[in-house]
Design a protein around this motif. Structure first.
Motif, PDB file in Angstrom:
ATOM      1  N   MET A   1     -21.320  -9.287  11.215  1.00 19.95           N
ATOM      2  CA  MET A   1     -21.809  -9.165  12.588  1.00 19.95           C
ATOM      3  C   MET A   1     -21.821  -7.694  12.986  1.00 19.95           C
ATOM      4  O   MET A   1     -20.843  -6.985  12.768  1.00 19.95           O
ATOM      5  CB  MET A   1     -20.918  -9.968  13.537  1.00 19.95           C
ATOM      6  CG  MET A   1     -21.339  -9.923  14.998  1.00 19.95           C
ATOM      7  SD  MET A   1     -22.718 -11.008  15.403  1.00 19.95           S
ATOM      8  CE  MET A   1     -21.901 -12.612  15.375  1.00 19.95           C
ATOM      9  N   ASN A  30     -28.436  -9.250   8.587  1.00 23.34           N
ATOM     10  CA  ASN A  30     -27.247  -9.191   9.446  1.00 23.34           C
ATOM     11  C   ASN A  30     -27.426 -10.021  10.711  1.00 23.34           C
ATOM     12  O   ASN A  30     -28.549 -10.261  11.155  1.00 23.34           O
ATOM     13  CB  ASN A  30     -26.966  -7.736   9.852  1.00 23.34           C
ATOM     14  CG  ASN A  30     -26.626  -6.852   8.671  1.00 23.34           C
ATOM     15  OD1 ASN A  30     -25.672  -7.117   7.952  1.00 23.34           O
ATOM     16  ND2 ASN A  30     -27.421  -5.807   8.467  1.00 23.34           N
ATOM     17  N   ASP A  31     -26.303 -10.447  11.276  1.00 22.30           N
ATOM     18  CA  ASP A  31     -26.272 -11.011  12.617  1.00 22.30           C
ATOM     19  C   ASP A  31     -25.857  -9.900  13.569  1.00 22.30           C
ATOM     20  O   ASP A  31     -25.128  -8.978  13.189  1.00 22.30           O
ATOM     21  CB  ASP A  31     -25.269 -12.167  12.708  1.00 22.30           C
ATOM     22  CG  ASP A  31     -25.688 -13.367  11.876  1.00 22.30           C
ATOM     23  OD1 ASP A  31     -26.892 -13.503  11.584  1.00 22.30           O
ATOM     24  OD2 ASP A  31     -24.804 -14.162  11.505  1.00 22.30           O
ATOM     25  N   TYR A  32     -26.316 -10.007  14.828  1.00 25.55           N
ATOM     26  CA  TYR A  32     -26.044  -8.950  15.798  1.00 25.55           C
ATOM     27  C   TYR A  32     -25.479  -9.539  17.087  1.00 25.55           C
ATOM     28  O   TYR A  32     -25.789 -10.677  17.465  1.00 25.55           O
ATOM     29  CB  TYR A  32     -27.322  -8.171  16.120  1.00 25.55           C
ATOM     30  CG  TYR A  32     -27.885  -7.422  14.937  1.00 25.55           C
ATOM     31  CD1 TYR A  32     -27.521  -6.099  14.682  1.00 25.55           C
ATOM     32  CD2 TYR A  32     -28.766  -8.031  14.051  1.00 25.55           C
ATOM     33  CE1 TYR A  32     -28.018  -5.407  13.584  1.00 25.55           C
ATOM     34  CE2 TYR A  32     -29.273  -7.351  12.949  1.00 25.55           C
ATOM     35  CZ  TYR A  32     -28.892  -6.043  12.722  1.00 25.55           C
ATOM     36  OH  TYR A  32     -29.387  -5.377  11.636  1.00 25.55           O
ATOM     37  N   PHE A  87     -26.378 -13.275  20.987  1.00 27.55           N
ATOM     38  CA  PHE A  87     -26.221 -13.369  19.538  1.00 27.55           C
ATOM     39  C   PHE A  87     -27.618 -13.418  18.917  1.00 27.55           C
ATOM     40  O   PHE A  87     -28.442 -14.252  19.301  1.00 27.55           O
ATOM     41  CB  PHE A  87     -25.463 -14.630  19.142  1.00 27.55           C
ATOM     42  CG  PHE A  87     -24.036 -14.670  19.584  1.00 27.55           C
ATOM     43  CD1 PHE A  87     -23.055 -13.984  18.886  1.00 27.55           C
ATOM     44  CD2 PHE A  87     -23.648 -15.400  20.703  1.00 27.55           C
ATOM     45  CE1 PHE A  87     -21.716 -14.022  19.283  1.00 27.55           C
ATOM     46  CE2 PHE A  87     -22.327 -15.447  21.115  1.00 27.55           C
ATOM     47  CZ  PHE A  87     -21.363 -14.758  20.404  1.00 27.55           C
ATOM     48  N   THR A  89     -29.534 -13.984  15.370  1.00 26.83           N
ATOM     49  CA  THR A  89     -29.282 -14.529  14.033  1.00 26.83           C
ATOM     50  C   THR A  89     -30.590 -14.981  13.395  1.00 26.83           C
ATOM     51  O   THR A  89     -31.651 -14.966  14.034  1.00 26.83           O
ATOM     52  CB  THR A  89     -28.336 -15.745  14.114  1.00 26.83           C
ATOM     53  OG1 THR A  89     -28.974 -16.781  14.898  1.00 26.83           O
ATOM     54  CG2 THR A  89     -27.016 -15.370  14.773  1.00 26.83           C
ATOM     55  N   ASN A  90     -30.515 -15.421  12.155  1.00 28.95           N
ATOM     56  CA  ASN A  90     -31.679 -16.024  11.521  1.00 28.95           C
ATOM     57  C   ASN A  90     -31.963 -17.385  12.145  1.00 28.95           C
ATOM     58  O   ASN A  90     -31.053 -18.082  12.588  1.00 28.95           O
ATOM     59  CB  ASN A  90     -31.458 -16.180  10.011  1.00 28.95           C
ATOM     60  CG  ASN A  90     -31.585 -14.865   9.277  1.00 28.95           C
ATOM     61  OD1 ASN A  90     -32.357 -13.990   9.654  1.00 28.95           O
ATOM     62  ND2 ASN A  90     -30.807 -14.699   8.218  1.00 28.95           N
ATOM     63  N   ASP A  92     -32.522 -21.171  12.502  1.00 30.94           N
ATOM     64  CA  ASP A  92     -31.958 -22.321  11.819  1.00 30.94           C
ATOM     65  C   ASP A  92     -32.264 -23.543  12.684  1.00 30.94           C
ATOM     66  O   ASP A  92     -31.864 -23.584  13.860  1.00 30.94           O
ATOM     67  CB  ASP A  92     -30.444 -22.129  11.655  1.00 30.94           C
ATOM     68  CG  ASP A  92     -29.755 -23.341  11.042  1.00 30.94           C
ATOM     69  OD1 ASP A  92     -30.464 -24.293  10.669  1.00 30.94           O
ATOM     70  OD2 ASP A  92     -28.514 -23.331  10.951  1.00 30.94           O
ATOM     71  N   SER A  95     -29.452 -24.982  14.431  1.00 31.50           N
ATOM     72  CA  SER A  95     -28.835 -24.139  15.455  1.00 31.50           C
ATOM     73  C   SER A  95     -29.669 -24.084  16.733  1.00 31.50           C
ATOM     74  O   SER A  95     -29.143 -23.794  17.806  1.00 31.50           O
ATOM     75  CB  SER A  95     -28.639 -22.715  14.924  1.00 31.50           C
ATOM     76  OG  SER A  95     -27.727 -22.709  13.858  1.00 31.50           O
ATOM     77  N   ARG A 143     -36.342 -15.499  13.320  1.00 31.21           N
ATOM     78  CA  ARG A 143     -35.101 -15.032  13.934  1.00 31.21           C
ATOM     79  C   ARG A 143     -34.937 -15.720  15.285  1.00 31.21           C
ATOM     80  O   ARG A 143     -35.919 -16.177  15.892  1.00 31.21           O
ATOM     81  CB  ARG A 143     -35.121 -13.515  14.125  1.00 31.21           C
ATOM     82  CG  ARG A 143     -35.204 -12.745  12.821  1.00 31.21           C
ATOM     83  CD  ARG A 143     -33.865 -12.659  12.129  1.00 31.21           C
ATOM     84  NE  ARG A 143     -33.029 -11.584  12.685  1.00 31.21           N
ATOM     85  CZ  ARG A 143     -31.753 -11.441  12.394  1.00 31.21           C
ATOM     86  NH1 ARG A 143     -31.137 -12.313  11.598  1.00 31.21           N
ATOM     87  NH2 ARG A 143     -31.050 -10.441  12.910  1.00 31.21           N
ATOM     88  N   SER A 210     -15.064 -13.517  13.475  1.00 34.48           N
ATOM     89  CA  SER A 210     -16.064 -13.148  12.484  1.00 34.48           C
ATOM     90  C   SER A 210     -15.485 -12.122  11.518  1.00 34.48           C
ATOM     91  O   SER A 210     -14.315 -11.760  11.586  1.00 34.48           O
ATOM     92  CB  SER A 210     -17.296 -12.573  13.206  1.00 34.48           C
ATOM     93  OG  SER A 210     -18.306 -12.237  12.286  1.00 34.48           O
TER      94      SER A 210
END
Length: 334
Positions: A1, A30-32, A87, A89-90, A92, A95, A143, A210
């Motif tokens: 992260m 990466n996740d941010y 957040f 993230t990719n 999903d 998600s 994303r 994390s």
């Protein structure tokens, strides 16, 4: 992260531009995480009719920013007592609209501070049946951003003054007023904290959830691109307000996924203009449905035929297609 430093910026147009820039341009490896605090502002959901969500005279008089975000959901009020988290993230499928997944680490930190916080309803974090946070999501298909507000020490009177909250929304949550169903996190803390201290405690708590975080400062070139996005999109009337369509039929209904509000202009039996508003969450842009139905005969059979291969859930969440068709079509005279 990786934690993105927003360098203390409080302009909502700039912060939303930063969020979208990071979503669309930062590495998918990466996740941010992004935190930001905004000056007094109303942040409008992607599919909402801005002029019907705000107290326009009050907003103008008090120089409150009005900015549309990329995600769905309802309008929210921000000020210096409101901490926003994001957040990135990719994408999903599991998600998307899974607010529990992304609020869980935030709720855990709130619990360590002594708050009996939990996720309630579609997307609200509550303490003692009072809303302290609302969340929303947006996906590009590759994303996604899951973001939310944390009412820490917000002027709740201004929430009431600046927003026009529809009675259907209040009634659906079983409360008599906006003020009676929201609260500040500071009200539940055992000892007083400044929002900067709360921000640091939240960040440290999320660190523990994390891998070790890395902080990232944007390059001058990246900030230039963020400012360009701000100027070309988030500063514009077209994005923040948009057109108010001519219509002679209005149909609205509150579903479990949120309110869907249709404005339809029918002339000589054909749909000439079609606009969808609401505080629902969906993956696909509703503009696709609007364009699909424009020009069609205003007949239930024709509308059903046009929508036969459309996955309505992709636009609004979990509602049956027949419910949407019945909302579109009725016995109005035109």
């Amino acid at each position: 992260m990786i934690f993105i430093e927003n360098e203390g910026n409080t302009n909502p147009q700039l912060n939303l531009a930063l969020e979208e820039f990071a979503l669309r341009n930062f590495s998918a490896e990466n996740d941010y995480l992004l935190f930001y605090i905004n000056e007094p502002s109303i942040i409008i959901g992607r599919n909402q009719n801005t002029l019907e969500e705000i107290n326009h005279e009050y907003v103008e008089k008090n120089n409150i920013h009005v900015v549309r975000r990329v995600s769905g959901g309802g309008a929210v009020y921000h000020d210096f007592g409101n901490l926003n988290f994001s957040f990135i993230t990719n994408h999903d499928v599991k998600s998307l609209n899974n607010f529990k997944k992304f609020t869980a680490p935030v709720i855990k930190v709130l619990n360590t501070l002594g708050l009996d916080a939990e996720l309630k309803g579609r997307n609200d974090i509550q303490v003692d049946e009072k809303k302290i946070s609302g969340t929303a999501q947006f996906s590009t298909g590759k994303r996604m951003v899951s973001h939310g507000t944390l009412l820490f020490d917000t002027d709740l009177g201004e929430v009431v003054n600046a927003l026009n909250v529809k009675m259907s929304k209040i009634e659906s949550k079983g409360h008599k007023s906006v003020r009676s169903r929201v609260a500040n996190i500071s009200e539940f803390l055992k000892k007083p904290l400044k929002i900067e201290e709360f921000r640091q405690l939240l960040l440290e708590g999320l660190y523990e959830e994390s891998e070790p975080f890395e902080s990232y400062h944007l390059t001058p070139e990246e900030w230039k691109a963020v400012h360009q996005l701000k100027e070309e999109k988030y500063d514009t009337w077209d994005w923040n307000y948009g057109r108010s369509p001519k219509f002679n039929i209005q149909r609205s209904k509150r579903f479990t996924v949120g309110e869907i509000d249709l404005r339809i202009f029918v002339e000589k039996g054909h749909i000439k203009d079609f606009k969808i508003y609401g505080d629902f969450f969906g993956k696909e842009p509703v503009e696709n449905l609007e364009k699909l139905l424009e020009g069609a005969r205003y007949e239930k059979e024709d509308i059903s035929e046009l929508l036969k291969d459309i996955e309505i859930q992709e636009y609004f969440g979990d509602i049956p297609k027949i419910d949407f068709i019945e909302l579109v079509y009725g016995a109005d005279e035109f």
